[in-house]
Each structure stands twice: as C-alpha cells, then as structure tokens.
Design an enzyme around this catalytic site. Structure first.
Site, PDB file in Angstrom:
ATOM      1  CE  LYS A  53      55.835  34.509 -14.670  1.00  0.00           C
ATOM      2  NZ  LYS A  53      56.349  33.295 -15.297  1.00  0.00           N
ATOM      3  CD  GLN A  97      59.160  32.368 -17.473  1.00  0.00           C
ATOM      4  OE1 GLN A  97      58.859  32.945 -16.444  1.00  0.00           O
ATOM      5  NE2 GLN A  97      58.265  31.945 -18.342  1.00  0.00           N
ATOM      6  CG  ASP A 120      55.255  28.457 -12.072  1.00  0.00           C
ATOM      7  OD1 ASP A 120      54.386  29.347 -12.186  1.00  0.00           O
ATOM      8  OD2 ASP A 120      56.298  28.437 -12.741  1.00  0.00           O
TER       9      ASP A 120
END
Ligand code: NAP
Length: 283
Positions: A53, A97, A120
């Site tokens: 990422k 995460q 997200d």
C-alpha cells in the site's frame, strides 16, 4: 469455450496511471493526497499488504504515513492515534490494517475513523451510504471487482449474479454494488443448501470464500463471468483462488486469475478512494 482473462495487473496499471495524473493536477493546486496506514503487531501477511500500500502511494505520487506499533499497543492508544490522524490536514485517508491483536476491538477502532477519511469503506457510515445509494467510500475489493466488470463492458442489468460469501468487507458490499447496477443478486454462504443449483443459474459468479475449489467447472453455466476473490495456498504453497481455474476457464466467457486478478485491484481502488477524498477538498 476458453475464457478470456480479466487481467487485474493490466487494468491496475491503467487506473493507477489515471490516479497519478490526477495526483499531479491536485498537487498543482496545493493538495498532496495523503494516506495513513497503521499496523499493529507483526503479522507477516499484514506487513506485506502494508508495504504494498505504501509503495502504491509512492508510485502514484501520494504522501504516505506508515505507523508501526507493537502488538502491546492498547486500544486507548490506538484510538488516540486515529483521533490525531482524523484532524491531520495532510491525511485524506486512514487505514488500520486488520486483523488487530485480540485485546483491541476492531469495530470500535473502525468507527473511530472519520467517515470522510474511511478509504477502506469499512465504517458503518460508509456501509450505510452504499446500502442507500448515497455518496461514500466503497470497500476496495468489491469496488475493484466492479471496475473489472466495467473494463469488459459488461452490462449487469437483468443479469443474475451469485455472490459466494457474505463478509462485511467483500460479500455483502459486492452484492449491494451488483444490485445497484440492476443485477438480480443471490448471496450464498456456509449454510446455503445447494450451491451448485444456484451457481448454474448465474451469469456472474463472485467467489469470496477463502477455500480452494469452491467453484468447479460443473457448477458454471457456459459463458458465465467468474470473478475469484479468494486467496489461498495450494499443496505446493502457491497462491490460488476459490475457483478451479483450469477447469472453469473452459466453460466461462471471462475469468479473473489468481494471482494477478482481483488482488492488485484492491490496492488500486484504495488509491482511487484516497485521491477522491483529497479531491473532495476542492469542492
Ligand atoms: P470471510 O470473512 O472468512 O468470509 C467467508 C465467507 O464464505 C463467509 O460468508 C462464509 O459463510 C462463506 N463460506 C464459507 N464456506 C463456504 C462454503 N463451503 N460455501 C459457501 N460459502 C462459504 O472471508 P473474506 O474476508 O470475505 O474473504 C474471502 C476470501 O477473499 C479470502 O480468501 C480472503 O483472503 C480473500 N480476500 C481477498 C482480497 C483481495 O484483495 N484479493 C481481499 C479480501 C479478501 P458464513 O458467513 O456462513 O460463515
């Protein structure tokens, strides 16, 4: 029939080139899109995802901030970090995460992220926006699947889409996105009684289970489009999906490979969401 490949690497390159151009244009107006990634603990898979990422941010010209914390970080400390990033003007997207260590309530942390920075798409506000057709961030994996269908010019109107899996991050949002494009949607899960009877009716199958060979050639209607979200390892330790690729590619019209299919699209859509979060500052 031999299915054509929907190449997630090639489509990602195309979309990331567009992101890079838009990042350059935004920088010229004084805004550098910024993504903060928080990693708690040392889960090896998470470390790889996080690295990818951050690299994607660098490649597209975005600012990235990687915060690594030991597994002993308390929930209160993590919530404090999220709060600080919520009010950091250089950050347009915040990603925590998953999975988090067991002593931290992941849902509580996700709900602490400002919905305007929830790139997200896991916040309840984002889920509610998707459900009601309002603007909001779409979860990156199903969003990437939609981009793959768009890339082959597939018109979902009136088609039967069967989604296998009902997680909050893949299956459920996938079903809502397909529904929004006027597909008739069936959602299957571990208690579904006759999966094959349903998949055989499908014009589009999305497999998001996490088990090898959940979809085999005898379960696929000739000409169907098959998207494989699964990420598993075979006996040799090689990455593979939920779909028996070799068998199904002889029946389907289009198929995504694993690796090189949905996987790269997930990070690409994260870049798109972060960019769009930054762009929204202009409006
Ligand atoms: P998850 O939360 O474990 O959900 C799996 C779903 O599959 C559940 O809804 C489960 O049903 C259902 N299921 C299990 N066995 C089944 C069966 N035999 N028949 C039908 N349905 C069954 O997993 P997830 O987070 O959605 O991820 C799914 C897969 O996608 C995993 O392999 C994951 O690694 C992969 N993934 C890939 C990406 C990517 O970027 N490519 C991103 C995210 C996830 P119940 O709800 O009844 O338990």
């Amino acid at each position: 029939m031999t299915a054509q490949l929907i190449d997630g690497n090639a489509l990602s390159r195309q979309l990331r080139a567009d992101v890079s151009a838009r990042v350059t244009a935004l920088k010229a107006k004084g805004i550098t899109p910024g993504l903060a990634v928080i990693l708690v603990g040392d889960n090896p898979a998470s470390q790889v995802y996080v690295r990818n990422k951050v690299k994607a941010c660098e490649d597209t010209g975005m600012h990235s901030l990687l915060e690594r914390w030991p597994a002993s970080l308390s929930e209160a400390e993590l919530l404090a970090r999220v709060a600080a990033l919520n009010s950091d003007a250089s950050i347009h997207g915040i990603l925590v995460q998953l999975p988090l260590p067991a002593h931290i309530n992941a849902q509580k942390v996700i709900e602490a992220i400002a919905p305007s920075k929830d790139v997200d798409g896991f916040h309840m506000a984002s889920a509610g926006a998707l459900m009601t057709g309002m603007p909001g961030f779409w979860p990156c994996t199903p969003y990437g699947c939609m981009k793959m269908l768009e890339s082959i010019g597939y018109d979902l109107k009136g088609k039967h889409a069967v989604v296998i899996g009902r997680s909050n991050i893949v299956g459920k949002p996938m079903a809502l996105m397909l529904l929004q494009q006027n597909a008739t949607v069936t959602i299957c899960h571990s208690a579904t009684q006759d999966l094959k009877a349903l998949t055989l009716q499908a014009d589009v199958i999305v497999a998001a289970v996490g088990k090898r060979n959940v979809v085999t050639a005898d379960m696929v209607k000739p000409g169907a489009v098959v998207l494989d979200v699964g990420m598993n390892r075979n006996e040799e330790g090689k990455l593979c999906g939920d779909v028996d690729f070799d068998g199904v590619k002889a029946v389907a019209s289009w198929i995504t490979p694993v690796p090189g299919g949905v996987g790269p699209m997930t990070i690409t859509m994260l870049m798109v969401n972060t960019l769009e979060s930054a762009e929204s500052q202009l409006s």
